[in-house]
Motif scaffolding. Sequence first.
Motif, PDB file in Angstrom:
ATOM      1  N   ASP A   1      13.101 -26.035   5.960  1.00  0.00           N
ATOM      2  CA  ASP A   1      13.059 -25.115   6.984  1.00  0.00           C
ATOM      3  C   ASP A   1      12.441 -23.859   6.004  1.00  0.00           C
ATOM      4  N   ILE A   2      11.892 -22.893   5.742  1.00  0.00           N
ATOM      5  CA  ILE A   2      11.439 -21.742   5.056  1.00  0.00           C
ATOM      6  C   ILE A   2      11.857 -20.651   5.211  1.00  0.00           C
ATOM      7  N   LEU A   3      12.299 -20.338   3.670  1.00  0.00           N
ATOM      8  CA  LEU A   3      12.630 -19.164   3.292  1.00  0.00           C
ATOM      9  C   LEU A   3      11.849 -17.957   4.241  1.00  0.00           C
ATOM     10  N   ALA A   4      12.342 -17.135   5.028  1.00  0.00           N
ATOM     11  CA  ALA A   4      11.769 -16.200   5.200  1.00  0.00           C
ATOM     12  C   ALA A   4      12.203 -14.181   4.697  1.00  0.00           C
ATOM     13  N   GLU A   5      11.222 -14.031   3.824  1.00  0.00           N
ATOM     14  CA  GLU A   5      11.781 -12.840   3.845  1.00  0.00           C
ATOM     15  C   GLU A   5      12.123 -11.546   4.782  1.00  0.00           C
ATOM     16  N   PHE A   6      12.469 -10.215   4.562  1.00  0.00           N
ATOM     17  CA  PHE A   6      12.096  -9.244   5.167  1.00  0.00           C
ATOM     18  C   PHE A   6      12.427  -8.179   4.276  1.00  0.00           C
ATOM     19  N   PRO A   7      11.230  -8.019   4.296  1.00  0.00           N
ATOM     20  CA  PRO A   7      11.602  -7.403   2.709  1.00  0.00           C
ATOM     21  C   PRO A   7      11.368  -5.094   3.628  1.00  0.00           C
ATOM     22  N   VAL A   8      11.469  -4.526   2.825  1.00  0.00           N
ATOM     23  CA  VAL A   8      11.007  -3.414   3.359  1.00  0.00           C
ATOM     24  C   VAL A   8      10.845  -2.399   1.899  1.00  0.00           C
ATOM     25  N   ALA A   9      10.079  -1.493   2.561  1.00  0.00           N
ATOM     26  CA  ALA A   9       9.093  -0.543   1.570  1.00  0.00           C
ATOM     27  C   ALA A   9       9.627   1.233   2.249  1.00  0.00           C
ATOM     28  N   TRP A  10       9.749   2.594   1.176  1.00  0.00           N
ATOM     29  CA  TRP A  10       9.930   3.344   1.699  1.00  0.00           C
ATOM     30  C   TRP A  10       8.601   3.910   1.569  1.00  0.00           C
ATOM     31  N   VAL A  11       7.655   4.540   2.149  1.00  0.00           N
ATOM     32  CA  VAL A  11       5.948   4.595   2.277  1.00  0.00           C
ATOM     33  C   VAL A  11       5.445   5.967   1.919  1.00  0.00           C
ATOM     34  N   ASP A  12       5.156   6.024   0.972  1.00  0.00           N
ATOM     35  CA  ASP A  12       5.114   6.939  -0.489  1.00  0.00           C
ATOM     36  C   ASP A  12       4.225   8.191  -0.255  1.00  0.00           C
ATOM     37  N   LYS A  13       2.871   7.997   0.318  1.00  0.00           N
ATOM     38  CA  LYS A  13       2.384   9.131   1.314  1.00  0.00           C
ATOM     39  C   LYS A  13       2.950   9.625   1.879  1.00  0.00           C
ATOM     40  N   VAL A  14       3.542   9.258   3.075  1.00  0.00           N
ATOM     41  CA  VAL A  14       4.441   9.872   3.996  1.00  0.00           C
ATOM     42  C   VAL A  14       5.072  11.062   3.856  1.00  0.00           C
ATOM     43  N   VAL A  15       6.486   9.934   2.837  1.00  0.00           N
ATOM     44  CA  VAL A  15       7.697  10.854   2.798  1.00  0.00           C
ATOM     45  C   VAL A  15       6.733  11.986   1.752  1.00  0.00           C
ATOM     46  N   GLU A  16       6.220  11.357   0.452  1.00  0.00           N
ATOM     47  CA  GLU A  16       6.074  12.861   0.116  1.00  0.00           C
ATOM     48  C   GLU A  16       5.204  14.124   0.955  1.00  0.00           C
ATOM     49  N   ALA A  17       4.215  13.808   1.739  1.00  0.00           N
ATOM     50  CA  ALA A  17       3.430  14.726   2.739  1.00  0.00           C
ATOM     51  C   ALA A  17       5.114  15.490   3.837  1.00  0.00           C
ATOM     52  N   LYS A  18       6.261  14.698   4.157  1.00  0.00           N
ATOM     53  CA  LYS A  18       6.964  14.959   5.112  1.00  0.00           C
ATOM     54  C   LYS A  18       8.282  15.816   4.007  1.00  0.00           C
ATOM     55  N   GLY A  19       8.730  15.403   2.588  1.00  0.00           N
ATOM     56  CA  GLY A  19       9.256  15.588   2.259  1.00  0.00           C
ATOM     57  C   GLY A  19      10.804  14.684   2.863  1.00  0.00           C
ATOM     58  N   THR A  20      10.611  13.463   2.865  1.00  0.00           N
ATOM     59  CA  THR A  20      11.428  12.653   3.491  1.00  0.00           C
ATOM     60  C   THR A  20      11.638  11.666   2.553  1.00  0.00           C
ATOM     61  N   LEU A  21      11.603  11.669   1.531  1.00  0.00           N
ATOM     62  CA  LEU A  21      12.000  10.949   0.168  1.00  0.00           C
ATOM     63  C   LEU A  21      13.238  10.400   0.213  1.00  0.00           C
ATOM     64  N   GLU A  22      14.152  11.662   0.487  1.00  0.00           N
ATOM     65  CA  GLU A  22      15.691  11.478  -0.301  1.00  0.00           C
ATOM     66  C   GLU A  22      16.817  10.325   1.015  1.00  0.00           C
ATOM     67  N   PRO A  23      16.231  11.037   1.943  1.00  0.00           N
ATOM     68  CA  PRO A  23      16.583  10.542   3.094  1.00  0.00           C
ATOM     69  C   PRO A  23      15.689   8.938   2.866  1.00  0.00           C
ATOM     70  N   ALA A  24      15.032   8.568   3.081  1.00  0.00           N
ATOM     71  CA  ALA A  24      14.441   7.142   2.942  1.00  0.00           C
ATOM     72  C   ALA A  24      15.091   6.287   2.036  1.00  0.00           C
ATOM     73  N   LYS A  25      14.844   6.786   0.990  1.00  0.00           N
ATOM     74  CA  LYS A  25      15.689   5.937  -0.235  1.00  0.00           C
ATOM     75  C   LYS A  25      17.187   5.982   0.006  1.00  0.00           C
ATOM     76  N   ALA A  26      17.324   6.688   0.404  1.00  0.00           N
ATOM     77  CA  ALA A  26      19.180   6.453   1.158  1.00  0.00           C
ATOM     78  C   ALA A  26      19.707   5.065   1.830  1.00  0.00           C
ATOM     79  N   TYR A  27      18.140   5.445   2.562  1.00  0.00           N
ATOM     80  CA  TYR A  27      18.414   4.785   4.130  1.00  0.00           C
ATOM     81  C   TYR A  27      18.068   2.981   3.648  1.00  0.00           C
ATOM     82  N   LEU A  28      17.012   3.054   2.365  1.00  0.00           N
ATOM     83  CA  LEU A  28      17.126   1.869   2.255  1.00  0.00           C
ATOM     84  C   LEU A  28      17.787   0.980   1.748  1.00  0.00           C
ATOM     85  N   ASN A  29      18.513   2.023   0.116  1.00  0.00           N
ATOM     86  CA  ASN A  29      19.626   1.442  -0.424  1.00  0.00           C
ATOM     87  C   ASN A  29      20.667   1.026  -0.187  1.00  0.00           C
TER      88      ASN A  29
END
Length: 342
Positions: free
Chosen positions: A245-273
Motif C-alpha cells: 500500500d501507499i503512504l498517504a501524507e496529510f500536510p498542513v500549512a497556514w496561508v501566509d498572505k491571508v493570515v498576515e492580511a487578517k491578523g490571524t497568524l497566532e491562532p493559525a499557528k497554534a491550531y496547526l501545532n
Amino acid sequence: MNTSIFKKTAAGFALAALLGASAAVPASAAELLNSSYDVARELFTALNKPFIEEWDKAHPDDKLTIRQSHAGSSKQALAILQGQKADVVTFNQVTDIQVLHDKGKLIPADWQARLPNRSSPWYSTMAFLVRKGNPKNIQDWSDLARPDVKLVFPNPKTSGNARYTYLAAWESADQANGGNKAQTEEFMKKFLKNVAVFDTGGRGATTTFNDRGIGDVLISFESEINNIRNLYKDKDYVVVVPKTDILAEFPVAWVDKVVEAKGTLEPAKAYLNYLYSPQAREIVTSFYYRVNDQKTMDALKDRFPATKLFTVEDKFGSWEKVMKEHFAAGAEFDRLVAAGRQ
C-alpha cells in the motif's frame, strides 16, 4: 466517539499555558477558516472543540471560531487561488499545498520545513470497503481488475484521495509483474475500466457506494473506510487493507498572505501545532488515522493492520513528476481510461 478525548489532559494544560503566554491577538483573529479535504468533516469537528476550549480560556476577550470548508483537495486549492480566504489548509496531498506557492505565492517555498514530519501531523493508506460477507472475495489490488468487480472511488483529476488509489494500484501491479510497464498498463486499463462512478471527491464516492448501492468495492483512505463501517454497522461491511500500500501524507500549512492580511497568524499557528499534541493524537487515531509516534501505534496495533507501505518519492520520483506523467491532460491516466473504453 469516546467523550473522554474531550476532557482536560496534561497536554491541554500545557497548551493553555502556551496560548496564555502569547501576546493578545487582534479582534479580527477571532475566526479561522480551515480549508480541508472532502472526508475530514467529522475529524475536524472533533479536533476543533478541545482546541477552541483551551484558546478561549487563555483569551477570554477574544473567543475563537473555526469555520470548515470541505471538498476534493485540488478543488479547495483552486478556490484559494481564486480568492477564498482560508487561514489554514489541511489537505491530503502535498501538491495541493505546493500549488499555493507555485501559482499564487501565498505561502513560502519552504512551508514543509515549518512543522514536524514534513508538515504532516498524521498519515494514512488506502483500504477497500466490500459488502457483507465479501461475496467477491476481494483480498488485494490484483482482485480489482477482474471483470466481475465494480469499483467506486473519486476522480484523480479532482481528488488527492483518488491519486493515492491510482498510484497504489499501479505500484502493486508493477511489483507483481517485475517492473514490466506494458503489463502494468494492461492491468491499469482493466482496473480503471471497472470504475462504475468517478465522483469528484471522497465523500461523494461514499454516497455512491453506500446510499446508491453502486459497486462491489469502495476504495478510500483507511480512516474513511473504517468510519463508514462503524457508522453503518447494520450493513456488515468488511474492511480489507491490501498487503502492499501507499503512504498517504496529510500536510498542513497556514496561508501566509491571508493570515498576515487578517491578523490571524497566532491562532493559525497554534491550531496547526495543536494537531501534533497528545490530545490531538488520541482524537486522530480514534478516526483511524495513523500517527508518527511509535508508542501510540504500538498501543493500537490491533486497530491498524500491518501493511508494507511505500512512498510516492521512492517509487515515482516526486509528486511533480507524477502530476506531469500521470495526471496532466493527455497523460497516463487519460490514455488508460480512453483505452479501457475501446
